[in-house]
Design a protein around this motif. Structure first.
Motif, PDB file in Angstrom:
ATOM      1  N   LYS A   4       0.740  -1.297   0.112  1.00 33.09           N
ATOM      2  CA  LYS A   4      -0.050   0.090  -0.095  1.00 33.09           C
ATOM      3  C   LYS A   4       0.747   1.339   0.086  1.00 33.09           C
ATOM      4  CE  LYS A   4      -4.234  -1.685   2.152  1.00 33.09           C
ATOM      5  NZ  LYS A   4      -5.274  -1.636   3.118  1.00 33.09           N
ATOM      6  N   THR A   5       2.021   1.137   0.354  1.00 31.03           N
ATOM      7  CA  THR A   5       2.993   2.235   0.253  1.00 31.03           C
ATOM      8  C   THR A   5       4.007   2.532  -0.892  1.00 31.03           C
ATOM      9  OG1 THR A   5       4.948   1.193   1.301  1.00 31.03           O
ATOM     10  CG2 THR A   5       3.429   2.076   2.759  1.00 31.03           C
ATOM     11  N   LYS A   6       3.632   1.493  -1.801  1.00 29.83           N
ATOM     12  CA  LYS A   6       4.295   1.634  -3.133  1.00 29.83           C
ATOM     13  C   LYS A   6       3.607   2.500  -4.115  1.00 29.83           C
ATOM     14  CE  LYS A   6       6.115  -3.190  -2.858  1.00 29.83           C
ATOM     15  NZ  LYS A   6       6.316  -4.404  -3.723  1.00 29.83           N
ATOM     16  N   LYS A   7       4.077   3.056  -4.964  1.00 28.11           N
ATOM     17  CA  LYS A   7       3.624   3.751  -6.054  1.00 28.11           C
ATOM     18  C   LYS A   7       2.821   2.616  -7.218  1.00 28.11           C
ATOM     19  CE  LYS A   7       4.858   8.122  -5.164  1.00 28.11           C
ATOM     20  NZ  LYS A   7       3.663   9.229  -4.835  1.00 28.11           N
ATOM     21  N   ARG A   8       1.534   2.799  -7.321  1.00 27.53           N
ATOM     22  CA  ARG A   8       0.750   2.147  -8.188  1.00 27.53           C
ATOM     23  C   ARG A   8       0.828   2.537  -9.528  1.00 27.53           C
ATOM     24  NH1 ARG A   8      -2.195   2.900  -3.782  1.00 27.53           N
ATOM     25  NH2 ARG A   8      -3.705   4.313  -4.653  1.00 27.53           N
ATOM     26  N   ILE A   9       1.496   1.793 -10.356  1.00 27.56           N
ATOM     27  CA  ILE A   9       1.693   1.957 -11.963  1.00 27.56           C
ATOM     28  C   ILE A   9       0.634   1.188 -12.725  1.00 27.56           C
ATOM     29  CG2 ILE A   9       3.351   2.178 -13.689  1.00 27.56           C
ATOM     30  CD1 ILE A   9       4.060   3.785 -11.016  1.00 27.56           C
ATOM     31  N   ALA A  10      -0.023   1.904 -13.557  1.00 26.12           N
ATOM     32  CA  ALA A  10      -0.919   1.246 -14.386  1.00 26.12           C
ATOM     33  C   ALA A  10      -0.022   1.192 -15.794  1.00 26.12           C
ATOM     34  CB  ALA A  10      -2.201   1.988 -14.516  1.00 26.12           C
ATOM     35  N   ILE A  11       0.239   0.175 -16.117  1.00 23.18           N
ATOM     36  CA  ILE A  11       0.871  -0.188 -17.741  1.00 23.18           C
ATOM     37  C   ILE A  11      -0.022  -0.502 -18.504  1.00 23.18           C
ATOM     38  CG2 ILE A  11       2.664  -1.392 -18.947  1.00 23.18           C
ATOM     39  CD1 ILE A  11       3.693  -2.293 -15.885  1.00 23.18           C
ATOM     40  N   VAL A  12      -0.292   0.372 -19.340  1.00 24.14           N
ATOM     41  CA  VAL A  12      -1.432   0.327 -20.494  1.00 24.14           C
ATOM     42  C   VAL A  12      -0.779  -0.219 -21.735  1.00 24.14           C
ATOM     43  CG1 VAL A  12      -2.899   1.933 -19.654  1.00 24.14           C
ATOM     44  CG2 VAL A  12      -1.273   2.729 -21.360  1.00 24.14           C
ATOM     45  N   VAL A  82       0.405   6.491 -14.890  1.00 25.47           N
ATOM     46  CA  VAL A  82       0.220   5.372 -15.976  1.00 25.47           C
ATOM     47  C   VAL A  82       1.645   5.486 -17.086  1.00 25.47           C
ATOM     48  CG1 VAL A  82      -1.107   5.140 -18.355  1.00 25.47           C
ATOM     49  CG2 VAL A  82      -2.278   6.186 -16.407  1.00 25.47           C
ATOM     50  N   PHE A  83       2.114   4.256 -17.243  1.00 29.14           N
ATOM     51  CA  PHE A  83       3.203   4.002 -18.184  1.00 29.14           C
ATOM     52  C   PHE A  83       2.669   3.338 -19.448  1.00 29.14           C
ATOM     53  CE2 PHE A  83       7.710   3.311 -18.326  1.00 29.14           C
ATOM     54  CZ  PHE A  83       7.970   3.004 -19.601  1.00 29.14           C
ATOM     55  N   ASN A  84       2.691   4.210 -20.555  1.00 37.05           N
ATOM     56  CA  ASN A  84       2.063   4.204 -21.819  1.00 37.05           C
ATOM     57  C   ASN A  84       3.001   3.146 -22.707  1.00 37.05           C
ATOM     58  OD1 ASN A  84       0.658   4.173 -24.223  1.00 37.05           O
ATOM     59  ND2 ASN A  84       0.736   6.457 -24.410  1.00 37.05           N
ATOM     60  N   ALA A  85       2.451   1.911 -22.739  1.00 40.15           N
ATOM     61  CA  ALA A  85       3.126   0.943 -24.069  1.00 40.15           C
ATOM     62  C   ALA A  85       2.359   0.643 -25.132  1.00 40.15           C
ATOM     63  CB  ALA A  85       3.702  -0.130 -22.972  1.00 40.15           C
ATOM     64  N   ILE A  86       1.184   1.702 -25.547  1.00 41.05           N
ATOM     65  CA  ILE A  86       0.555   1.354 -26.587  1.00 41.05           C
ATOM     66  C   ILE A  86       1.004   2.019 -27.859  1.00 41.05           C
ATOM     67  CG2 ILE A  86      -1.721   1.735 -27.735  1.00 41.05           C
ATOM     68  CD1 ILE A  86      -3.067   1.323 -24.828  1.00 41.05           C
ATOM     69  N   LEU A 103      -8.215  13.632 -16.425  1.00 40.96           N
ATOM     70  CA  LEU A 103      -8.302  13.084 -15.148  1.00 40.96           C
ATOM     71  C   LEU A 103      -7.238  13.638 -14.126  1.00 40.96           C
ATOM     72  CD1 LEU A 103      -8.982   9.199 -15.802  1.00 40.96           C
ATOM     73  CD2 LEU A 103     -10.731  11.080 -15.251  1.00 40.96           C
ATOM     74  N   GLY A 104      -6.322  14.175 -14.623  1.00 39.34           N
ATOM     75  CA  GLY A 104      -5.159  14.834 -13.856  1.00 39.34           C
ATOM     76  C   GLY A 104      -4.133  13.653 -13.359  1.00 39.34           C
ATOM     77  N   LEU A 105      -4.228  12.499 -14.203  1.00 42.17           N
ATOM     78  CA  LEU A 105      -3.205  11.539 -13.978  1.00 42.17           C
ATOM     79  C   LEU A 105      -1.948  11.724 -14.933  1.00 42.17           C
ATOM     80  CD1 LEU A 105      -3.107   8.740 -12.419  1.00 42.17           C
ATOM     81  CD2 LEU A 105      -4.398   7.923 -14.215  1.00 42.17           C
ATOM     82  N   GLU A 320      12.126   3.219 -14.888  1.00 41.12           N
ATOM     83  CA  GLU A 320      11.821   3.893 -13.809  1.00 41.12           C
ATOM     84  C   GLU A 320      11.965   5.426 -13.937  1.00 41.12           C
ATOM     85  OE1 GLU A 320      12.685   3.746  -8.897  1.00 41.12           O
ATOM     86  OE2 GLU A 320      14.157   2.813 -10.189  1.00 41.12           O
ATOM     87  N   ASN A 321      13.028   6.011 -14.629  1.00 36.79           N
ATOM     88  CA  ASN A 321      12.943   7.211 -15.061  1.00 36.79           C
ATOM     89  C   ASN A 321      11.834   8.040 -15.647  1.00 36.79           C
ATOM     90  OD1 ASN A 321      14.998   9.918 -15.352  1.00 36.79           O
ATOM     91  ND2 ASN A 321      14.199   9.391 -17.444  1.00 36.79           N
ATOM     92  N   ALA A 322      11.188   7.051 -16.698  1.00 34.34           N
ATOM     93  CA  ALA A 322       9.948   7.685 -17.298  1.00 34.34           C
ATOM     94  C   ALA A 322       8.933   7.991 -16.327  1.00 34.34           C
ATOM     95  CB  ALA A 322       9.493   6.646 -18.162  1.00 34.34           C
ATOM     96  N   ILE A 323       8.798   7.072 -15.124  1.00 35.86           N
ATOM     97  CA  ILE A 323       7.655   7.350 -14.175  1.00 35.86           C
ATOM     98  C   ILE A 323       8.414   8.378 -13.365  1.00 35.86           C
ATOM     99  CG2 ILE A 323       7.164   6.569 -11.981  1.00 35.86           C
ATOM    100  CD1 ILE A 323       7.391   3.454 -13.302  1.00 35.86           C
ATOM    101  N   LEU A 324       9.639   8.742 -13.002  1.00 35.52           N
ATOM    102  CA  LEU A 324       9.705   9.872 -12.076  1.00 35.52           C
ATOM    103  C   LEU A 324       9.666  11.030 -12.954  1.00 35.52           C
ATOM    104  CD1 LEU A 324      13.045   8.319 -10.541  1.00 35.52           C
ATOM    105  CD2 LEU A 324      10.918   8.513  -9.529  1.00 35.52           C
TER     106      LEU A 324
END
Length: 328
Positions: A4-12, A82-86, A103-105, A320-324
Motif C-alpha cells: 500500500k506504500t508503493k506507487k501504483r503504476i498502470a501499464i497500459v 500511467v506507463f504508456n506502452a500502446i 483526469l489529472g493522472l 523507472e526514470n520515465a515514471i519519475l
C-alpha cells in the motif's frame, strides 16, 4: 515495503491497431523490469471490447473508465502514474493522453497535442519545414481522391514510397518502382488509414535517433544504423529479424553531430517529453527526417533500449526514470 506504500503504476498495453501484439510485448517487458520493491505494477489491457486489469493468472477485471480505477477484493484502487506502452491508436495518437490529462493522472509519454501531431506524418513533417528541417518531397492523397499517377511521378519521381499517413511499424507501406504499380500500393495503404502519403525515395544510410528526458535533462542517445535484408525497413525487418541494427551507427563525426543536433532541435521545437525515436535518411552528410515515434517499442528487439544500454542506462533505470519524469 508494504504494497500500500508503493506507487501504483498502470501499464497500459494493447490498443486498437495492428500494432496490438507488439504493444503487449512492450507492456509485459515494462511489467517484468520495473523494480517491484518500489512499484506495484498493474497490466491494463486497452481493447475495443473493454478495458481490463490482467492479473498474474491472466484473468480480466474491468476498469472503471469514469476515473480509471479498479475494484479488487472489495476495495477501490486508483493509480499514481500511467506507463504508456500502446503503439498506434489510442496510445500514440493523443486520445489516451487527453483522457489522462482530463483526469489529472500523470503518464509517461508526450502530451496529447504532440502525440496527435507526430502520429500524422503529413502534418508532422509540414510543421517542421519552416524550421529548416529537411524532409523528402511528398504528395498527399485522401480517400476518394483520384490517383493521378502522372502528377505523383512528376512530383516525387520513381522509385517512391507509398505510406498510410497515420500508421506505425511500417504497416501499409510499399516501395513502388513503376508508375503502373501506384494504384495498387495506394489501395493497400488505404486499408490502414484514410490518408496516404507518397514520398520521394532517398538513397542513403538510414538511422534511428532516440531522444529522452533522463534525470531532468534532454538526452540524445547513441544513434542506431539500420541495415535491412528487405528492400526497406518494413515490418519483417523491424520485428522478424530481417535487419541488422548497429549501435552506435557507423557515421562520420560530422554526420553524427548533424543528426544529433536535428533530433534534439525537433524534440525541443515540439516541446516533447518522455521517449521519442526519430528516423532519418542521410543524403551525403545531410539528415532528412522521415518520422517520429512517441511510444517506441520496449521489447528485447527494440531500438530504444539498445540505445539506452549503449549510453550506459540499464533498461530498468530507463523505465523507472520515465515514471519519475512523469511525476515531476
Amino acid at each position: 515495503m508494504e504494497a500500500k506504500t508503493k506507487k501504483r503504476i498502470a501499464i497500459v498495453m494493447g490498443g486498437f491497431s495492428n500494432e496490438h501484439d507488439i504493444s503487449i510485448k512492450s507492456g509485459n517487458a515494462v511489467y517484468e523490469h520495473l523494480p517491484k520493491e518500489r512499484y506495484a505494477c498493474y497490466r491494463i489491457l486497452i481493447l475495443e471490447r473493454g478495458w481490463f486489469y490482467l492479473d498474474d493468472d491472466n484473468r480480466e477485471h474491468p476498469v472503471n473508465k469514469d476515473d480509471f480505477s479498479l475494484h479488487l477484493e472489495g476495495e477501490k484502487l486508483n493509480f499514481h502514474v500511467v506507463f504508456n506502452a500502446i503503439h498506434g491508436t489510442p496510445g500514440e495518437d493523443g486520445l489516451l493522453q487527453a483522457y489522462f490529462e482530463l483526469l489529472g493522472l500523470p503518464q509517461t509519454s508526450c502530451n496529447f497535442y504532440q502525440a496527435a501531431l507526430t502520429f500524422n506524418k503529413r502534418d508532422f513533417l509540414s510543421s517542421l519545414k519552416p524550421y529548416g528541417i529537411r524532409c523528402a518531397t511528398s504528395y498527399y492523397i485522401n480517400k476518394g481522391d483520384a490517383v493521378d499517377q502522372e502528377a505523383i511521378v512528376q512530383k516525387v519521381g520513381l522509385p517512391c514510397f507509398v505510406k498510410a499517413n497515420k500508421s506505425g511499424s511500417s504497416l501499409g507501406i510499399s516501395k513502388v518502382y513503376k508508375k503502373e504499380a501506384l494504384a495498387k500500393a495506394v489501395e493497400s495503404a488505404f486499408e490502414h488509414d484514410d490518408e496516404v502519403l507518397v514520398e520521394q525515395y532517398l538513397d542513403g544510410v538510414e538511422v534511428s535517433v532516440g531522444v529522452v528526458r533522463y534525470q531532468g535533462q534532454t538526452k540524445v542517445l547513441p544513434i542506431t544504423e539500420i541495415v535491412t535484408e528487405t528492400d526497406f525497413f518494413d515490418y519483417e525487418a523491424k520485428y522478424l529479424g530481417k535487419s541488422t541494427e548497429i549501435t552506435p551507427a557507423r557515421l562520420s563525426p560530422l554526420q553524427e553531430e548533424k543528426v544529433s543536433a536535428v533530433a534534439l532541435k525537433i524534440y525541443e521545437i515540439l516541446k516533447m517529453k518522455g521517449f521519442s525515436r526519430s528516423e532519418f535518411i542521410f543524403v551525403g552528410n545531410e539528415p532528412y527526417l522521415l518520422e517520429m515515434n512517441t511510444t517506441p517499442g520496449l521489447t528485447s528487439e527494440s531500438i530504444l533500449p539498445q540505445q539506452a544500454k549503449a549510453a550506459g542506462i540499464p533498461f530498468a533505470a530507463l523505465l523507472e526514470n520515465a515514471i519519475l519524469e512523469a511525476m515531476s
